[in-house]
Design an enzyme around this catalytic site. Structure first.
Site, PDB file in Angstrom:
ATOM      1  N   GLY A 108       0.390  -1.273  -0.050  1.00 14.37           N
ATOM      2  CA  GLY A 108      -0.021   0.126   0.026  1.00 14.37           C
ATOM      3  C   GLY A 108       0.796   1.310  -0.013  1.00 14.37           C
ATOM      4  O   GLY A 108       0.071   2.057  -0.118  1.00 14.37           O
ATOM      5  N   ALA A 109       2.346   1.256   0.290  1.00 10.66           N
ATOM      6  CA  ALA A 109       3.554   2.536   0.181  1.00 10.66           C
ATOM      7  C   ALA A 109       3.401   2.177  -1.854  1.00 10.66           C
ATOM      8  O   ALA A 109       4.124   3.630  -1.357  1.00 10.66           O
ATOM      9  CB  ALA A 109       4.130   2.923   1.012  1.00 10.66           C
ATOM     10  N   GLY A 110       3.038   1.293  -2.290  1.00 11.32           N
ATOM     11  CA  GLY A 110       3.570   1.460  -3.730  1.00 11.32           C
ATOM     12  C   GLY A 110       2.258   2.389  -4.039  1.00 11.32           C
ATOM     13  O   GLY A 110       1.751   3.618  -4.047  1.00 11.32           O
TER      14      GLY A 110
ATOM     15  N   GLY B 226      -1.309   0.980  -5.210  1.00 11.95           N
ATOM     16  CA  GLY B 226      -1.681   0.318  -3.410  1.00 11.95           C
ATOM     17  C   GLY B 226      -2.147   1.967  -3.019  1.00 11.95           C
ATOM     18  O   GLY B 226      -2.808   2.440  -2.165  1.00 11.95           O
TER      19      GLY B 226
ATOM     20  N   VAL C 176       5.606  -9.346   3.552  1.00  9.78           N
ATOM     21  CA  VAL C 176       4.287 -10.272   3.437  1.00  9.78           C
ATOM     22  C   VAL C 176       5.474 -11.817   3.200  1.00  9.78           C
ATOM     23  O   VAL C 176       4.472 -12.537   2.947  1.00  9.78           O
ATOM     24  CB  VAL C 176       3.595 -10.425   2.001  1.00  9.78           C
ATOM     25  CG1 VAL C 176       2.627  -9.230   2.054  1.00  9.78           C
ATOM     26  CG2 VAL C 176       4.805  -9.996   0.493  1.00  9.78           C
TER      27      VAL C 176
ATOM     28  N   ALA D 116       4.724  -6.747  -4.167  1.00  4.28           N
ATOM     29  CA  ALA D 116       4.873  -7.616  -5.623  1.00  4.28           C
ATOM     30  C   ALA D 116       6.557  -6.946  -5.992  1.00  4.28           C
ATOM     31  O   ALA D 116       6.240  -5.880  -5.745  1.00  4.28           O
ATOM     32  CB  ALA D 116       4.587  -7.906  -6.666  1.00  4.28           C
TER      33      ALA D 116
ATOM     34  N   TYR E 114       8.268 -12.908 -14.156  1.00  2.00           N
ATOM     35  CA  TYR E 114       7.030 -12.550 -13.450  1.00  2.00           C
ATOM     36  C   TYR E 114       5.870 -13.113 -14.224  1.00  2.00           C
ATOM     37  O   TYR E 114       5.048 -12.593 -12.673  1.00  2.00           O
ATOM     38  CB  TYR E 114       7.549 -11.295 -13.479  1.00  2.00           C
ATOM     39  CG  TYR E 114       6.321 -10.095 -13.642  1.00  2.00           C
ATOM     40  CD1 TYR E 114       5.957  -9.514 -12.146  1.00  2.00           C
ATOM     41  CD2 TYR E 114       5.472  -9.420 -14.390  1.00  2.00           C
ATOM     42  CE1 TYR E 114       5.274  -8.495 -12.288  1.00  2.00           C
ATOM     43  CE2 TYR E 114       4.520  -8.043 -13.943  1.00  2.00           C
ATOM     44  CZ  TYR E 114       4.509  -8.471 -12.936  1.00  2.00           C
ATOM     45  OH  TYR E 114       3.263  -7.126 -12.481  1.00  2.00           O
TER      46      TYR E 114
ATOM     47  N   ASN F  86      -1.951  -1.699 -18.678  1.00  2.00           N
ATOM     48  CA  ASN F  86      -0.097  -0.532 -18.648  1.00  2.00           C
ATOM     49  C   ASN F  86      -0.657   0.587 -17.550  1.00  2.00           C
ATOM     50  O   ASN F  86      -1.568   1.542 -17.640  1.00  2.00           O
ATOM     51  CB  ASN F  86       0.225  -0.022 -19.896  1.00  2.00           C
ATOM     52  CG  ASN F  86       0.699  -1.461 -20.086  1.00  2.00           C
ATOM     53  OD1 ASN F  86       0.465  -2.173 -21.144  1.00  2.00           O
ATOM     54  ND2 ASN F  86       2.466  -1.145 -20.277  1.00  2.00           N
TER      55      ASN F  86
ATOM     56  N   ARG G  71      -0.525  -1.600 -26.847  1.00  3.21           N
ATOM     57  CA  ARG G  71      -0.531  -1.418 -25.716  1.00  3.21           C
ATOM     58  C   ARG G  71      -1.796  -0.951 -25.086  1.00  3.21           C
ATOM     59  O   ARG G  71      -2.792   0.557 -26.055  1.00  3.21           O
ATOM     60  CB  ARG G  71       0.214  -1.514 -24.658  1.00  3.21           C
ATOM     61  CG  ARG G  71       2.259  -1.889 -25.075  1.00  3.21           C
ATOM     62  CD  ARG G  71       2.246  -2.445 -24.491  1.00  3.21           C
ATOM     63  NE  ARG G  71       3.089  -3.934 -24.606  1.00  3.21           N
ATOM     64  CZ  ARG G  71       3.559  -4.282 -26.168  1.00  3.21           C
ATOM     65  NH1 ARG G  71       2.741  -4.251 -26.741  1.00  3.21           N
ATOM     66  NH2 ARG G  71       5.200  -5.196 -25.519  1.00  3.21           N
TER      67      ARG G  71
HETATM   68  N1  LIG Z   1       2.420  -0.568 -12.691  1.00  8.60           N
HETATM   69  C1  LIG Z   1       1.257  -1.423 -13.821  1.00  8.60           C
HETATM   70  O1  LIG Z   1       1.127  -1.161 -14.655  1.00  8.60           O
HETATM   71  C2  LIG Z   1       0.531  -2.930 -12.902  1.00  8.60           C
HETATM   72  C3  LIG Z   1       0.234  -3.544 -14.267  1.00  8.60           C
HETATM   73  C4  LIG Z   1       0.230  -5.091 -13.781  1.00  8.60           C
HETATM   74  C5  LIG Z   1       0.304  -5.746 -12.324  1.00  8.60           C
HETATM   75  N2  LIG Z   1       0.986  -4.429 -11.638  1.00  8.60           N
HETATM   76  C6  LIG Z   1       0.651  -5.700 -10.259  1.00  8.60           C
HETATM   77  O2  LIG Z   1      -0.133  -4.424  -8.801  1.00  8.60           O
HETATM   78  C7  LIG Z   1       0.919  -4.539  -7.880  1.00  8.60           C
HETATM   79  C8  LIG Z   1       0.663  -3.025  -7.249  1.00  8.60           C
HETATM   80  O3  LIG Z   1       2.033  -2.382  -8.425  1.00  8.60           O
HETATM   81  P1  LIG Z   1       2.647  -1.201  -8.746  1.00  8.60           P
HETATM   82  O4  LIG Z   1       2.477  -1.095  -9.424  1.00  8.60           O
HETATM   83  O5  LIG Z   1       1.491  -0.148  -6.945  1.00  8.60           O
HETATM   84  O6  LIG Z   1       4.072  -1.395  -7.970  1.00  8.60           O
HETATM   85  P2  LIG Z   1       4.891  -1.096  -7.315  1.00  8.60           P
HETATM   86  O7  LIG Z   1       6.647  -1.552  -6.877  1.00  8.60           O
HETATM   87  O8  LIG Z   1       4.699   0.608  -7.463  1.00  8.60           O
HETATM   88  O9  LIG Z   1       5.000  -0.873  -5.781  1.00  8.60           O
HETATM   89  C9  LIG Z   1       4.640  -2.241  -4.752  1.00  8.60           C
HETATM   90  C10 LIG Z   1       4.933  -2.263  -3.173  1.00  8.60           C
HETATM   91  O10 LIG Z   1       4.998  -3.715  -2.624  1.00  8.60           O
HETATM   92  C11 LIG Z   1       5.955  -2.842  -2.191  1.00  8.60           C
HETATM   93  N3  LIG Z   1       7.165  -4.418  -1.110  1.00  8.60           N
HETATM   94  C12 LIG Z   1       7.141  -5.483  -2.782  1.00  8.60           C
HETATM   95  N4  LIG Z   1       7.705  -6.951  -2.120  1.00  8.60           N
HETATM   96  C13 LIG Z   1       7.574  -6.683  -0.877  1.00  8.60           C
HETATM   97  C14 LIG Z   1       7.362  -7.735   0.134  1.00  8.60           C
HETATM   98  N5  LIG Z   1       8.034  -9.071   0.078  1.00  8.60           N
HETATM   99  N6  LIG Z   1       6.604  -7.408   0.898  1.00  8.60           N
HETATM  100  C15 LIG Z   1       6.041  -6.089   1.654  1.00  8.60           C
HETATM  101  N7  LIG Z   1       5.893  -5.688   0.765  1.00  8.60           N
HETATM  102  C16 LIG Z   1       6.302  -5.155  -0.548  1.00  8.60           C
HETATM  103  C17 LIG Z   1       6.966  -1.964  -1.915  1.00  8.60           C
HETATM  104  O11 LIG Z   1       7.877  -1.484  -1.381  1.00  8.60           O
HETATM  105  C18 LIG Z   1       5.680  -1.445  -3.135  1.00  8.60           C
HETATM  106  O12 LIG Z   1       5.982  -0.316  -2.387  1.00  8.60           O
HETATM  107  C19 LIG Z   1       1.785  -5.048  -8.215  1.00  8.60           C
HETATM  108  O13 LIG Z   1       1.063  -6.823  -7.592  1.00  8.60           O
HETATM  109  C20 LIG Z   1       1.782  -5.991  -9.537  1.00  8.60           C
HETATM  110  O14 LIG Z   1       2.623  -7.632 -10.354  1.00  8.60           O
HETATM  111  C21 LIG Z   1       1.039  -3.757 -11.653  1.00  8.60           C
END
Ligand SMILES: NC(=O)c1ccc[n+]([C@@H]2O[C@H](COP(=O)([O-])OP(=O)(O)OC[C@H]3O[C@@H](n4cnc5c(N)ncnc54)[C@H](O)[C@@H]3O)[C@@H](O)[C@H]2O)c1
Ligand SMILES: [Zn+2]
Length: 377
Positions: A11-13, A16, A61, A82, A186, A215, A254
């Protein structure tokens, strides 16, 4: 019982954190579990946009001692934590499988074996589970080619061929029912996450849904992580007065969807039952080529720098994939609202004012690809 308390892992990502804001605004109690992965959070601290009304727990996690009590205290779990780079997953196999597949395995193990009150699990899946998108062959009809072979890429023959007759095929919108091909580690882990969550959900009667993100772009996406999304990479190149580098001939199609539309759809998934036990595409339903993205960003930024067309392919790339979003529309009433130009304008405004700035790390990432032999000569 109504959902009141939502646990958002990751949720810091980027995605999320936007969801956390939307949930707080809708008066949910929100807890975030995030380990502040250094590749994403270079400062090692909670991001400036962290929502003051949410509770933040730093932890991994893969660590049951921190994950389990948080799951047991929640009414719903949104599992986004992730490791997220396609290219990097091809040489950091253990980390990707550990965090993505392993973390999800732990969540499910907790849900199956501990007494909980979780009423909904939302797990982030990805367009990556499709491999190539859906195609239509002029002779054979629907066709589902696999990844292009290295010798096809080496011959600069970019368009996929029909597996049945060998003719060049036309891309069409990709529905959830397309046969899934995972072409990198991945995407394999995303597939595992989705399948595992939907299976355990069905088996134990826990409503679960797996959004397949296309995307996603918008504010807060990492501009300095060279393994992140292509729009951010191009933008950080342009803001540093470097040309965006386009693989192949730039004709790859895309589906770019604004973070705001994504969050709307995620809230529908949490609050409604229509998509329970299903994977669901979240896209805009519109197609744009990689070269057009580079040019549009250049124009909106006001840059004279032309994109560089590399005329080389990467071993793991697909040619085209655009979402068929009719399942999200019919099961949840989802309709994307943000146009590509409006969304990109917002992204640029944010990038220019971003306190973290945009460090261009692309050349380093390109070197790594070359060294690993993933850039076809
Ligand atoms: N951004 C996209 O276009 C996209 C596309 C397809 C799928 N996703 C999926 O959406 C989800 C979120 O993606 P996002 O773009 O926000 O990525 P992001 O990297 O910004 O956010 C992921 C967050 O997970 C945290 N994290 C990583 N490993 C961890 C661990 N072991 N334990 C706890 N926290 C952990 C990171 O610190 C980060 O804050 C992911 O599961 C990603 O696979 C994203
Ligand atoms: Zn054919």
């Amino acid at each position: 019982m109504k959902i009141q308390h939502v646990l958002v892992t990751g949720g810091a990502g980027y995605i999320g954190s936007h969801l956390v804001d939307a949930l707080v605004a809708r008066e949910y109690r929100v807890t975030v579990l995030d380990n502040l992965e250094p590749q994403v959070h270079r400062s090692g601290t909670w991001p400036s946009y962290a929502n003051p009304k949410a509770r933040y727990v730093r932890g991994d996690v893969r660590d049951r001692s921190v994950f389990e009590p948080l799951v047991l205290d929640a009414d719903a779990v949104v599992h986004f934590a992730a490791a997220v780079s396609v290219g990097q997953s091809m040489y950091q196999v253990d980390r990707y499988v550990g965090v993505n597949t392993g973390g999800t395995g732990l969540l499910l193990d907790i849900l199956v074996n501990a007494k909980h009150r979780v009423q909904k699990v939302v797990v982030a899946s990805s367009v990556g589970v499709y491999g190539e998108g859906a195609y239509r062959c002029p002779s054979c009809g629907p066709s589902f080619p696999g990844l292009r072979a290295a010798d096809q890429l080496a011959a600069r023959d970019w368009e996929p061929h029909c597996p049945a007759c060998g003719r060049t095929t036309e891309p069409v919108a990709t529905p959830e029912g397309k046969p899934l091909y995972r072409d990198n580690i991945y995407s394999m882990t995303k597939y595992h996450q989705e399948e595992m969550v939907l299976l355990i959900g069905k088996t134990y009667g826990i409503p679960a849904v797996a959004p397949r993100f296309f995307n996603v772009y918008g504010p807060r996406q990492s501009l300095s992580n060279p393994y992140a999304g292509v729009a951010a990479i191009f933008l950080s190149r342009l803001l540093n007065n470097h040309e965006p580098v386009v693989f192949e001939d730039g004709g790859q199609l895309r589906d770019f969807v604004s973070i705001h539309d994504v969050v709307d759809c995620l809230v529908l998934m949490l609050e409604q039952a229509g998509a329970d036990f299903l994977p669901v595409n979240i896209g805009s339903g519109t197609r744009i080529s990689i070269l057009d993205i580079a040019r549009t960003l250049g124009r909106l930024v006001g840059s004279q720098i032309e994109p560089k067309v590399l005329n080389q392919g990467r071993a793991f790339d697909i040619r085209h994939c655009v979402a068929d979003i009719s399942r999200a529309a019919t099961t949840l009433g989802f309709q994307p609202k943000v146009s590509f130009e409006d969304g990109m304008t917002e992204l640029i405004e944010w990038a220019r004012s971003s306190p973290d700035g945009a460090t261009d790390m692309f050349d380093k990432a390109l070197d790594e690809l070359r060294q690993k032999g993933l850039l076809v000569k």
